[in-house]
Design a protein around this motif. Structure first.
Motif, PDB file in Angstrom:
ATOM      1  N   GLN A 105     -27.177  34.182  22.615  1.00 18.16           N
ATOM      2  CA  GLN A 105     -25.780  34.029  23.004  1.00 18.16           C
ATOM      3  C   GLN A 105     -25.383  32.566  23.083  1.00 18.16           C
ATOM      4  OE1 GLN A 105     -23.440  36.577  23.337  1.00 18.16           O
ATOM      5  NE2 GLN A 105     -22.164  34.733  23.246  1.00 18.16           N
TER       6      GLN A 105
ATOM      7  N   LEU B 265     -28.717  30.643  13.235  1.00 18.46           N
ATOM      8  CA  LEU B 265     -28.642  31.948  13.894  1.00 18.46           C
ATOM      9  C   LEU B 265     -29.025  33.064  12.937  1.00 18.46           C
ATOM     10  CD1 LEU B 265     -27.605  33.639  16.419  1.00 18.46           C
ATOM     11  CD2 LEU B 265     -25.398  33.697  15.231  1.00 18.46           C
ATOM     12  N   ARG B 266     -28.488  33.044  11.742  1.00 19.60           N
ATOM     13  CA  ARG B 266     -28.755  34.119  10.775  1.00 19.60           C
ATOM     14  C   ARG B 266     -30.196  34.103  10.274  1.00 19.60           C
ATOM     15  NH1 ARG B 266     -25.145  35.227   5.848  1.00 19.60           N
ATOM     16  NH2 ARG B 266     -25.713  33.094   5.289  1.00 19.60           N
TER      17      ARG B 266
ATOM     18  N   TYR C 298     -24.565  28.391  12.789  1.00 16.34           N
ATOM     19  CA  TYR C 298     -24.383  29.749  12.253  1.00 16.34           C
ATOM     20  C   TYR C 298     -25.530  30.109  11.311  1.00 16.34           C
ATOM     21  CZ  TYR C 298     -22.517  33.252   8.972  1.00 16.34           C
ATOM     22  OH  TYR C 298     -22.360  34.337   8.142  1.00 16.34           O
TER      23      TYR C 298
ATOM     24  N   ARG D  63     -18.901  41.300  17.181  1.00 22.81           N
ATOM     25  CA  ARG D  63     -17.650  41.145  17.927  1.00 22.81           C
ATOM     26  C   ARG D  63     -16.515  41.599  17.011  1.00 22.81           C
ATOM     27  NH1 ARG D  63     -18.600  35.211  20.571  1.00 22.81           N
ATOM     28  NH2 ARG D  63     -16.344  35.355  20.945  1.00 22.81           N
TER      29      ARG D  63
ATOM     30  N   TRP E 169     -21.230  38.942  12.246  1.00 23.44           N
ATOM     31  CA  TRP E 169     -22.684  38.921  12.401  1.00 23.44           C
ATOM     32  C   TRP E 169     -23.083  39.308  13.819  1.00 23.44           C
ATOM     33  CZ3 TRP E 169     -26.624  38.827   9.157  1.00 23.44           C
ATOM     34  CH2 TRP E 169     -27.894  38.517   9.630  1.00 23.44           C
ATOM     35  N   CYS E 170     -22.256  38.929  14.782  1.00 19.43           N
ATOM     36  CA  CYS E 170     -22.584  39.153  16.198  1.00 19.43           C
ATOM     37  C   CYS E 170     -22.070  40.485  16.723  1.00 19.43           C
ATOM     38  CB  CYS E 170     -21.998  38.031  17.055  1.00 19.43           C
ATOM     39  SG  CYS E 170     -22.590  36.398  16.605  1.00 19.43           S
TER      40      CYS E 170
ATOM     41  N   TYR F 290     -18.356  36.226  13.991  1.00 19.33           N
ATOM     42  CA  TYR F 290     -18.071  37.368  14.855  1.00 19.33           C
ATOM     43  C   TYR F 290     -18.603  38.668  14.238  1.00 19.33           C
ATOM     44  CZ  TYR F 290     -14.838  34.251  17.339  1.00 19.33           C
ATOM     45  OH  TYR F 290     -14.287  33.225  18.071  1.00 19.33           O
TER      46      TYR F 290
ATOM     47  N   PRO G 280     -28.204  39.671  16.395  1.00 21.18           N
ATOM     48  CA  PRO G 280     -27.720  39.712  17.780  1.00 21.18           C
ATOM     49  C   PRO G 280     -27.624  41.105  18.389  1.00 21.18           C
ATOM     50  CG  PRO G 280     -26.453  38.120  16.525  1.00 21.18           C
ATOM     51  CD  PRO G 280     -27.329  38.842  15.543  1.00 21.18           C
TER      52      PRO G 280
ATOM     53  N   ARG H 225     -29.106  42.702   8.738  1.00 21.23           N
ATOM     54  CA  ARG H 225     -28.114  43.118   9.732  1.00 21.23           C
ATOM     55  C   ARG H 225     -28.154  44.622   9.985  1.00 21.23           C
ATOM     56  NH1 ARG H 225     -22.648  44.147   9.999  1.00 21.23           N
ATOM     57  NH2 ARG H 225     -22.597  44.469   7.748  1.00 21.23           N
TER      58      ARG H 225
ATOM     59  N   ILE I  36     -24.798  31.393  19.582  1.00 21.70           N
ATOM     60  CA  ILE I  36     -23.495  31.901  19.132  1.00 21.70           C
ATOM     61  C   ILE I  36     -22.373  31.059  19.733  1.00 21.70           C
ATOM     62  CG2 ILE I  36     -21.897  33.864  19.254  1.00 21.70           C
ATOM     63  CD1 ILE I  36     -24.415  35.678  19.324  1.00 21.70           C
TER      64      ILE I  36
END
Length: 473
Positions: free
Chosen positions: A192, A158-159, A155, A235, A232-233, A230, A165, A426, A195
């Motif tokens: 993806q 990813l950030r 995580y 969702r 951050w992505c 979720y 994303p 973001r 994630i």
């Protein structure tokens, strides 16, 4: 058998670390030298007790702030705040030692990348080598914690090392390493896939149902991390569901309970769910850090968000800052249920549930502001055309409602987890500059994504560097 396991682990370390951020081992000797461990009284972990000690050590390092690259720490929160726009980098006395713009942290990010993969390696040792009593209660706690920490590592990667994303340039993830393989030379996955790896690890940790409180990652914390992932992505539905699970169990605080929590340096007081640096391991370092923050005033734009003055409990009695815009807030790194409230209300907004988002925003403000007036579609402040953030996480222009949500979040989480920095990333990755000794220093769009470790790029053909960093040596 033990010698074969040792050879597998040590050769895997030697081969994989340079390729996924671990850096060179730094000891060039024969395999026999590596395996000659008896003089140093070292053994390969085997029993539940052995692996429990490894997990306890990881959790202890979180408690004292050593694993800041994984879950954050005091110094990291301060670093991210210095390069965001909540403080006036151009003002203040004797603050040249403080970072002024994103470029100042790029070199340190190389070490963060390497350290994250070193922690992933340690988790892989546990997950790959631990077999004895794995299905026991203690075994499930050990395995679950290893999954949790590895999931949090992905995580964080990813950030920090991938484009957002939902952005147009969100293509490349990070190399994924989940087991020892001497022949593996992992290239970058997709965003993806990164994630998916973080989600899978966090879900597996939940399935293990960690019971030992010393292992930190209980159900509430894991649901909180899933909500973060979720969110951050983008969702939104899943993020809102996870956030509501946590918030329903740990409702917002107000009044004296809130002041007590925000005034306490150490410990899981109030509705803190998780905390790094919760043991007073380096109190003098913390004292010095707080003193250095006082040399740089908060930005006038940030202070202006507190339009209700001392009716806002965060302004009352200088809880966050004083009239000179000097910081008074304690740094916090961890997770509070207030974050879940903001995830929930923003997700409601993106799910085309503006009425729910507005109700939740008013509910939050009621817990912070005495005699606050209720926002409605007519009383929401208009969009500020001069604000740094001009678009939301989906790339759409701000509306009064989403601006109010983002502004309230900005007020609440100053000096926590580098929240403002990641919110800027973001929501559009805006560019701006600060002056220093007659020069303009720009925080450019590409700087919100740190560079992949340069040694890995050098050693691994085909490993793609992030845009903007082609000339890093």
């Amino acid at each position: 058998m033990i010698k074969n396991i040792c050879k597998k682990i040590l050769r895997a370390w030697y081969l994989l670390l340079p390729l996924v951020g671990g850096g060179w081992v730094g000891v060039f000797c024969s395999c026999e030298d590596y395996l000659d461990i008896k003089p140093y009284d070292r053994t390969i972990p085997k029993s539940t007790e052995d692996f429990s000690a490894l997990v306890h050590d990881l959790c202890y390092q979180i408690d004292i702030g050593v694993l800041g690259h994984v879950v954050g720490c005091f110094q990291e929160s301060m670093d991210f705040e210095e390069i965001s726009d909540n403080m006036e980098a151009n003002l203040g006395a004797d603050n040249d030692h403080m970072a002024k713009y994103a470029g100042a942290l790029i070199d340190g990010a190389q070490g963060r990348y390497r350290s994250l993969y070193e922690t992933i390696r340690n988790c892989n040792i546990i997950l790959g080598e631990y077999q004895e009593d794995r299905d026991s209660r203690d075994g499930q706690d050990i395995v679950g914690t290893a999954y949790a920490i590895r999931g949090v590592c992905y995580y964080q990667l990813l950030r920090e090392f991938c484009a957002p994303p939902l952005a147009d340039d969100a293509q490349l993830g990070v190399p994924i390493v989940t087991e020892f393989d001497m022949e593996a030379k992992p290239l970058r996955s997709t965003v993806q896939e990164t994630i998916d790896q973080a989600e899978s690890d966090l879900r597996k940790a939940l399935d293990c149902d960690i019971q030992n409180e010393m292992y930190l990652f209980n159900h509430d914390v894991l649901h909180g991390y899933l909500a973060r992932l979720y969110h951050w992505c983008g969702r939104w539905r899943e993020a809102r569901d996870e956030a509501r699970l946590v918030l329903d169990k740990h409702p917002l605080l107000s009044g004296d309970d809130y002041v007590k929590m925000m005034s306490t340096q150490y410990g899981l007081v109030g509705n803190r769910l998780f905390m790094a640096d919760r043991i007073a391991y380096q109190p003098l370092g913390i004292t010095g850090g707080m003193s250095s923050l006082e040399r740089r005033p908060l930005s006038a734009r940030y202070v202006s968000l507190f339009a209700e003055g001392t009716n806002d409990i965060r302004r009352k009695n200088n809880l966050f800052f004083n009239r000179k815009r000097t910081n008074r807030k304690l740094i916090f790194t961890g997770m509070r249920s207030a974050e879940m409230a903001f995830i929930s209300m923003e997700c409601a907004y993106h799910l085309n549930m503006p009425d729910s988002a507005l109700v939740e925003l008013n509910q939050f403000r009621r817990n912070r502001i005495t005699g606050m007036y209720m926002y409605n579609n007519l009383t929401l402040p208009p969009v500020d055309p001069t604000a740094l953030v001009k678009e939301d996480a989906t790339g759409k222009p701000l509306t009064p409602l989403i601006q109010a949500i983002l502004n309230e979040r900005r007020k609440e989480f100053y000096l926590e987890n580098g929240d403002r920095w990641f919110e800027l990333k973001r929501n559009g990755r805006p560019e701006w500059w600060v002056a220093d000794q007659g020069m303009k220093y720009w925080t450019r769009k590409y700087m919100y994504t740190w560079p992949i470790n340069v040694m890995d790029i050098t050693l691994q053909p085909g490993l793609v560097q992030n845009p903007g960093y082609d000339d890093i040596y």
